[in-house]
Design a protein around this motif. Structure first.
Motif, PDB file in Angstrom:
ATOM      1  N   ASP A   1       0.851  -1.188   0.000  1.00 54.31           N
ATOM      2  CA  ASP A   1       0.000   0.000   0.000  1.00 54.31           C
ATOM      3  C   ASP A   1       0.891   1.245   0.000  1.00 54.31           C
ATOM      4  OD1 ASP A   1      -1.913   1.936   0.276  1.00 54.31           O
ATOM      5  OD2 ASP A   1      -2.559   1.346   2.290  1.00 54.31           O
ATOM      6  N   LEU A   2       0.769   2.057  -1.064  1.00 51.95           N
ATOM      7  CA  LEU A   2       1.585   3.262  -1.187  1.00 51.95           C
ATOM      8  C   LEU A   2       0.797   4.530  -0.902  1.00 51.95           C
ATOM      9  CD1 LEU A   2       3.449   2.284  -4.486  1.00 51.95           C
ATOM     10  CD2 LEU A   2       4.207   1.948  -2.133  1.00 51.95           C
ATOM     11  N   GLY A   3      -0.429   4.378  -0.438  1.00 51.82           N
ATOM     12  CA  GLY A   3      -1.270   5.539  -0.142  1.00 51.82           C
ATOM     13  C   GLY A   3      -2.313   5.737  -1.214  1.00 51.82           C
ATOM     14  N   LYS A   4      -1.943   6.372  -2.311  1.00 53.18           N
ATOM     15  CA  LYS A   4      -2.879   6.634  -3.400  1.00 53.18           C
ATOM     16  C   LYS A   4      -3.091   5.426  -4.297  1.00 53.18           C
ATOM     17  CE  LYS A   4      -1.850  11.581  -3.726  1.00 53.18           C
ATOM     18  NZ  LYS A   4      -1.363  12.667  -4.616  1.00 53.18           N
ATOM     19  N   THR A   5      -2.149   4.506  -4.281  1.00 52.36           N
ATOM     20  CA  THR A   5      -2.248   3.322  -5.132  1.00 52.36           C
ATOM     21  C   THR A   5      -1.511   2.165  -4.466  1.00 52.36           C
ATOM     22  OG1 THR A   5      -1.910   2.493  -7.384  1.00 52.36           O
ATOM     23  CG2 THR A   5      -0.169   3.882  -6.454  1.00 52.36           C
ATOM     24  N   GLU A   6      -1.368   1.081  -5.196  1.00 51.29           N
ATOM     25  CA  GLU A   6      -0.771  -0.126  -4.660  1.00 51.29           C
ATOM     26  C   GLU A   6       0.402  -0.557  -5.539  1.00 51.29           C
ATOM     27  OE1 GLU A   6      -2.991  -3.672  -2.437  1.00 51.29           O
ATOM     28  OE2 GLU A   6      -3.113  -3.874  -4.618  1.00 51.29           O
ATOM     29  N   GLY A   7       1.481  -0.972  -4.910  1.00 49.98           N
ATOM     30  CA  GLY A   7       2.643  -1.468  -5.636  1.00 49.98           C
ATOM     31  C   GLY A   7       2.712  -2.977  -5.548  1.00 49.98           C
ATOM     32  N   ILE A   8       3.417  -3.582  -6.512  1.00 55.89           N
ATOM     33  CA  ILE A   8       3.514  -5.040  -6.575  1.00 55.89           C
ATOM     34  C   ILE A   8       4.974  -5.450  -6.490  1.00 55.89           C
ATOM     35  CG2 ILE A   8       3.032  -7.091  -7.945  1.00 55.89           C
ATOM     36  CD1 ILE A   8       0.788  -5.532  -9.320  1.00 55.89           C
ATOM     37  N   LEU A   9       5.248  -6.367  -5.572  1.00 54.19           N
ATOM     38  CA  LEU A   9       6.584  -6.936  -5.417  1.00 54.19           C
ATOM     39  C   LEU A   9       6.510  -8.369  -5.916  1.00 54.19           C
ATOM     40  CD1 LEU A   9       9.295  -5.886  -4.241  1.00 54.19           C
ATOM     41  CD2 LEU A   9       8.670  -6.973  -2.087  1.00 54.19           C
ATOM     42  N   GLU A  10       6.976  -8.586  -7.158  1.00 50.42           N
ATOM     43  CA  GLU A  10       6.898  -9.914  -7.753  1.00 50.42           C
ATOM     44  C   GLU A  10       7.955 -10.839  -7.142  1.00 50.42           C
ATOM     45  OE1 GLU A  10       7.283  -9.067 -11.925  1.00 50.42           O
ATOM     46  OE2 GLU A  10       5.126  -8.723 -12.153  1.00 50.42           O
ATOM     47  N   PRO A  11       7.759 -12.163  -7.253  1.00 50.50           N
ATOM     48  CA  PRO A  11       8.685 -13.113  -6.618  1.00 50.50           C
ATOM     49  C   PRO A  11      10.145 -12.917  -7.022  1.00 50.50           C
ATOM     50  CG  PRO A  11       6.693 -14.240  -7.316  1.00 50.50           C
ATOM     51  CD  PRO A  11       6.589 -12.838  -7.843  1.00 50.50           C
ATOM     52  N   ASN A  12      10.415 -12.615  -8.307  1.00 56.14           N
ATOM     53  CA  ASN A  12      11.800 -12.463  -8.749  1.00 56.14           C
ATOM     54  C   ASN A  12      12.431 -11.152  -8.295  1.00 56.14           C
ATOM     55  OD1 ASN A  12      10.067 -11.067 -10.459  1.00 56.14           O
ATOM     56  ND2 ASN A  12      11.435 -11.201 -12.196  1.00 56.14           N
ATOM     57  N   GLU A  13      11.635 -10.254  -7.707  1.00 57.37           N
ATOM     58  CA  GLU A  13      12.165  -8.990  -7.185  1.00 57.37           C
ATOM     59  C   GLU A  13      12.228  -8.998  -5.655  1.00 57.37           C
ATOM     60  OE1 GLU A  13      13.542  -6.826  -8.986  1.00 57.37           O
ATOM     61  OE2 GLU A  13      12.906  -7.608 -10.926  1.00 57.37           O
ATOM     62  N   GLN A  14      11.907 -10.139  -5.069  1.00 58.06           N
ATOM     63  CA  GLN A  14      11.975 -10.272  -3.617  1.00 58.06           C
ATOM     64  C   GLN A  14      13.346 -10.812  -3.200  1.00 58.06           C
ATOM     65  OE1 GLN A  14       8.594 -12.675  -2.396  1.00 58.06           O
ATOM     66  NE2 GLN A  14       7.216 -11.550  -3.751  1.00 58.06           N
ATOM     67  N   VAL A  15      13.683 -10.612  -1.946  1.00 52.53           N
ATOM     68  CA  VAL A  15      14.958 -11.100  -1.414  1.00 52.53           C
ATOM     69  C   VAL A  15      14.713 -12.441  -0.731  1.00 52.53           C
ATOM     70  CG1 VAL A  15      16.838 -10.626   0.193  1.00 52.53           C
ATOM     71  CG2 VAL A  15      15.811  -8.750  -1.101  1.00 52.53           C
ATOM     72  N   PRO A  16      15.451 -13.491  -1.121  1.00 51.14           N
ATOM     73  CA  PRO A  16      15.166 -14.843  -0.592  1.00 51.14           C
ATOM     74  C   PRO A  16      15.312 -14.955   0.917  1.00 51.14           C
ATOM     75  CG  PRO A  16      17.254 -14.792  -1.817  1.00 51.14           C
ATOM     76  CD  PRO A  16      16.549 -13.503  -2.098  1.00 51.14           C
ATOM     77  N   THR A  17      16.111 -14.078   1.534  1.00 56.11           N
ATOM     78  CA  THR A  17      16.319 -14.173   2.979  1.00 56.11           C
ATOM     79  C   THR A  17      15.305 -13.351   3.779  1.00 56.11           C
ATOM     80  OG1 THR A  17      17.901 -12.337   2.886  1.00 56.11           O
ATOM     81  CG2 THR A  17      18.787 -14.572   2.676  1.00 56.11           C
TER      82      THR A  17
END
Length: 415
Positions: A153-169
């Motif tokens: 939740d970014l306030g005015k809209t929503e952002g998406i964190l896809e699996p390949n952009e996440q940190v495995p740890t």
């Protein structure tokens, strides 16, 4: 839909920034579709909305032709002249066909159109706001995690964190506040889609810009970043100001600045090194926290062979080759690491090409003295000792070794 409606459109124009003229055009287009759908008409029609009064009129349109083939679209010249004597072939005859109960349909249609246009306008505003923030850092709250996707939740809209952009740890928990890198902003029919990243090297750079005023002001430059998200990052920095230590500025007093970044990245290790245009010095620094005896480079192949003390080999390579891999990515050179024993046993020129062998100048080592008699004398080669810079890993908060790496200490120190 009378004068009150026109006033409402003007109010929307002031509050939402949507032009009244654009709204009226959209309503007119929607009313044409509504008229044809509700009254089963296939004829061409035009809807007119008086801007002053809000009155609505619907007009049928027929082209004047000599022979009528479709009476819903065409009218004969003879019939047209009964309406007005000046009509000629090719003219368009308009006749009002506004239904009695069209006001109710018009009101419902206008409401739908206005709501839709307001949503589109708001989405447009949000898109314009975030498209200019691409490659920037943003703070949000995790609203939900679904099928591996993290929604922020970014306030005015929503952002998406896809699996390949996440940190495995990292573990992503509902209502957790996180900082993320804005990877891309896309315009879609459902509004702007904001793609975020926690693994991008740009996140590290932006965090240093926030924590280090010298970087934000341009006194210190970040000239390169190599990163394996969640484990280790290497940062090459430089400055044109002789009075500023670029590495010290990034580390901060007692490691305070770099420590805040390490905490934000959940313990990811940071190696901060000073950039050098001399590839030998740069490669030596990039392999920090390991010590280096000698660096040999081949400009032709853009490859380097690095000789390290026997007890430093595993530290130079790193766990699963991580340290060497990050150093190669940071410098842009292929790096082959050998221990002194391995290099002595090989007893052959670098890559078997004597003409491509270059060895750096002798510099006094900062931690361990390298005896000249232990270096390999190779025929037709000029061999000189290469010193090493101060172990950057000794700076607080700058670099931390694994348990496996710290176990391998200098034999002289053990004694």
């Amino acid at each position: 839909m009378k004068l009150e409606f026109i006033n409402a459109l003007e109010e929307i124009q002031r509050e939402k920034g949507v032009s009244k003229e654009i709204l009226l055009e959209a309503i007119e287009a929607a009313l044409i579709s509504s008229y044809k759908r509700n009254f089963g008409s296939s004829q061409n029609v035009r809807v007119n909305i008086e801007e002053e009064t809000g009155e609505i009129q619907v007009y049928s349109q027929k082209e004047v032709v000599e022979v009528v083939e479709d009476d819903t679209q065409e009218i004969s010249l003879e019939e047209a002249k009964t309406k007005h004597p000046n009509y000629e072939i090719g003219d368009v005859v308009e006749e009002e066909v506004t239904p009695r109960n069209f006001g109710r349909i018009a009101a419902q249609t206008a409401k739908q159109v206005v709501v839709q246009r307001i949503r589109e306008a708001e989405r447009g505003v949000v898109y314009e706001e975030y498209v200019n923030r691409a490659s920037d850092i943003i703070t949000g709250t995790i609203s939900r995690v679904s099928k591996g996707m993290v929604f922020v939740d970014l306030g005015k809209t929503e952002g998406i964190l896809e699996p390949n952009e996440q940190v495995p740890t990292e573990e992503y928990i509902h209502n957790q506040r996180i900082k993320a890198y804005i990877l891309e902003v896309k315009r879609t029919t459902k509004g702007p889609q904001i793609l975020l990243s926690r693994s991008h090297p740009g996140l590290v750079k932006r965090l240093f810009e926030l924590e280090v005023p010298e970087i934000h002001d341009g006194v210190v430059e970040v000239l390169g970043i190599s990163r394996e998200a969640g484990y280790r990052s290497k940062l090459a920095v430089n400055t044109m100001d002789e009075n500023v230590d670029p590495v010290g500025a990034c580390v901060g007093h007692k490691g305070s600045r770099v420590q805040r970044i390490v905490e934000e990245l959940n313990g990811e290790k940071m190696d901060i090194i000073k950039y050098s245009e001399d590839p030998k010095e740069f490669i030596t620094a990039a392999l920090s926290p390991s010590k280096v005896v000698k660096v040999m480079t081949s400009e032709k192949d853009k490859a380097a062979r690095v000789i390290v003390p026997d007890y430093q080999l595993s530290l130079a390579i790193g766990k699963e080759g991580q340290n060497a891999r990050l150093a190669a990515k940071l410098t842009g050179w292929k790096i082959d690491i050998k221990s002194e024993s391995q290099h002595k046993e090989a007893g052959s020129p670098f890559f078997g090409e004597e003409e491509s062998l270059e060895i750096g100048e002798e510099v006094e080592a900062s931690e361990t003295a390298v005896a000249e008699e232990n270096l390999i004398e190779e025929e037709n080669l000029v061999t000189e000792d290469v010193g090493i810079e101060e172990d950057l890993g000794d700076l607080p908060g700058e670099s931390t070794e694994t348990d496996e790496e710290t176990a391998e200490q200098d034999p002289e120190e053990k004694e």
